[in-house]
Design a protein around this motif. Structure first.
Motif, mmCIF file in Angstrom:
data_model
loop_
_atom_site.group_PDB
_atom_site.id
_atom_site.type_symbol
_atom_site.label_atom_id
_atom_site.label_comp_id
_atom_site.label_asym_id
_atom_site.label_seq_id
_atom_site.Cartn_x
_atom_site.Cartn_y
_atom_site.Cartn_z
ATOM 1 N N PHE A 23 -10.324 6.225 -2.932
ATOM 2 C CA PHE A 23 -9.719 6.235 -1.769
ATOM 3 C C PHE A 23 -10.965 6.770 -0.737
ATOM 4 C CE2 PHE A 23 -8.584 10.499 -3.541
ATOM 5 C CZ PHE A 23 -9.096 11.442 -2.406
ATOM 6 N N SER A 24 -11.080 6.005 0.416
ATOM 7 C CA SER A 24 -12.176 6.133 1.120
ATOM 8 C C SER A 24 -11.770 6.001 2.816
ATOM 9 C CB SER A 24 -13.199 5.139 0.773
ATOM 10 O OG SER A 24 -12.786 3.747 1.298
ATOM 11 N N ILE A 25 -12.639 6.280 3.557
ATOM 12 C CA ILE A 25 -12.488 6.114 5.022
ATOM 13 C C ILE A 25 -13.968 5.726 5.524
ATOM 14 C CG2 ILE A 25 -12.863 8.521 5.571
ATOM 15 C CD1 ILE A 25 -10.851 8.014 7.794
ATOM 16 N N TRP A 132 -11.371 3.827 12.857
ATOM 17 C CA TRP A 132 -11.412 4.159 11.442
ATOM 18 C C TRP A 132 -10.433 3.038 10.441
ATOM 19 C CZ3 TRP A 132 -6.877 5.285 9.449
ATOM 20 C CH2 TRP A 132 -5.674 5.819 10.229
ATOM 21 N N SER A 133 -10.802 3.062 9.391
ATOM 22 C CA SER A 133 -10.059 2.492 8.403
ATOM 23 C C SER A 133 -10.030 3.463 6.956
ATOM 24 C CB SER A 133 -10.362 1.180 8.105
ATOM 25 O OG SER A 133 -9.637 0.417 6.933
ATOM 26 N N ALA A 166 -10.518 14.233 6.621
ATOM 27 C CA ALA A 166 -9.606 13.040 6.106
ATOM 28 C C ALA A 166 -9.685 12.842 4.467
ATOM 29 C CB ALA A 166 -10.308 11.730 6.770
ATOM 30 N N LEU A 167 -10.995 13.041 3.855
ATOM 31 C CA LEU A 167 -10.821 12.806 2.405
ATOM 32 C C LEU A 167 -10.249 13.960 1.864
ATOM 33 C CD1 LEU A 167 -12.519 10.945 0.887
ATOM 34 C CD2 LEU A 167 -14.081 12.802 0.468
ATOM 35 N N LYS A 168 -10.169 15.318 2.514
ATOM 36 C CA LYS A 168 -9.476 16.438 1.670
ATOM 37 C C LYS A 168 -7.983 16.143 1.904
ATOM 38 C CE LYS A 168 -9.369 20.344 -0.155
ATOM 39 N NZ LYS A 168 -8.206 20.658 -0.543
ATOM 40 N N ALA A 169 -7.485 15.707 3.135
ATOM 41 C CA ALA A 169 -6.076 15.420 3.367
ATOM 42 C C ALA A 169 -5.737 14.429 2.360
ATOM 43 C CB ALA A 169 -5.817 15.095 4.738
#
Length: 324
Positions: A23-25, A132-133, A166-169
């Motif tokens: 998973f990425s942003i 963002w995506s 975002a990554l931690k969420a």
């Protein structure tokens, strides 16, 4: 060794398939122009494969049935003036390495245009916001990218911190259905990196860890402290005291138990016109030091000529002197 046992060993020791549960942003900070990618996966050294970014050009995440060439080729096409969507279309059209059905790609260009394609095994998908995506495959469900978007939008800080949030969420929402192993954050800004001719403002990687998020947090603290130390020095020299205060507040956050950081925050708060905040920082520094140590820490900080205005304020310094 029997042939059956040999074949079993081959299967156990074989490298992971190119289908990457991830998973990425990808995102842009419209105020600064910073571009970045954050990614996590149950995959060794995900930072060496997924994230790509170039200052004033764009950021790309290429994952799932990953074609790593999408990163450098995509940036090259963005530099030619193509939009994010045009780049994505061209990458897929040029791909000669088998079916593109399983490819998952997200692109954001320097103007904030976003293009995303989701492929890979369930759950696979993405969510796009204004700047963002968030995307992923082999996740526990759509709640992962939903949580990433909400965290990114609700965090008011620099891009690296928003990407981490975002990554931690996403991880807190379940993340990669197979577990954890690696994570990475890449943020670029023209001339923003360490040393000469370096645009990598933040580039940290955790290649193999039982808890990559804790290690990523530790590394981000170090990277951000270094960046804000440089911002603080530059801002003081240029007498941009609001910027200096922002930097000092970040430094205090990354080392909240350091008396020296509290004293710096006190001086910079004074220069920014916030005497109450200044005194509170000095009081905090006093609380963090053993008898006699406050004066030593104070004297070390007071050598900085940028703090002369505060030191010349006799009334204020009288109040501070009572702390020593």
């Amino acid at each position: 060794m029997s042939r059956k046992l040999f074949l079993l060993l081959i299967l156990l020791l074989a490298p992971a398939t190119s289908a990457m549960a991830t998973f990425s942003i990808v995102a842009i900070d419209p105020k600064t122009g910073d571009l970045g990618v954050a990614v996590a996966s149950k995959y060794f050294s995900v930072g060496s494969v997924v994230p790509w970014a170039e200052a004033n050009v764009g950021a790309i995440a290429t994952q799932a049935s990953v074609n790593v060439g999408y990163g450098p080729r995509g940036l090259e096409l963005l530099k030619q003036g193509l939009t994010a969507q045009q780049v994505l279309d061209k990458l897929l059209a040029e791909d000669t390495f088998g079916s593109t059905t399983g490819r998952q790609v997200a692109i954001i260009d320097a103007k904030g245009n976003i293009a995303t394609k989701s492929g890979g095994n369930d759950w696979a998908g993405h969510k796009i916001g204004a700047t963002w995506s968030a995307q992923g495959n082999i996740l526990v469900g759509p709640q992962v990218v939903e949580a990433m978007g909400k965290a990114f939008e609700s965090t008011t800080d620099d891009l690296a911190e928003r990407l981490y949030a975002a990554l931690k969420a996403g991880d807190n929402a379940g993340g990669d259905s197979r577990g954890r192993e690696s994570a990475s954050i890449l943020v670029v800004r023209k001339g923003g990196g360490r040393n000469t001719n370096n645009d990598r403002l933040v580039y940290i990687n955790v290649d193999n860890s039982a808890d990559p998020f804790a290690e990523l947090r530790r590394l981000l603290n170090i990277a951000e402290a270094g960046n804000y130390s440089r911002v603080l020095s530059t801002s003081l020299r240029e007498k941009k005291f609001d910027d200096a205060l922002n930097a000092a507040e970040h430094l205090e956050r990354y080392e909240p138990l350091a008396a020296s950081g509290q004293i710096v925050l006190g001086f910079v708060s004074y220069l920014a016109g916030k005497k109450d905040q200044s005194m509170a920082a000095f009081v905090r520094a006093k609380q963090l030091t053993l008898p006699g140590q406050f004066k030593t820490a104070w004297d070390n900080a007071a050598r900085n000529a940028a703090y002369a205005k505060a030191l010349e304020d006799q009334e204020f310094m009288t109040r501070v002197a009572s702390l020593k």
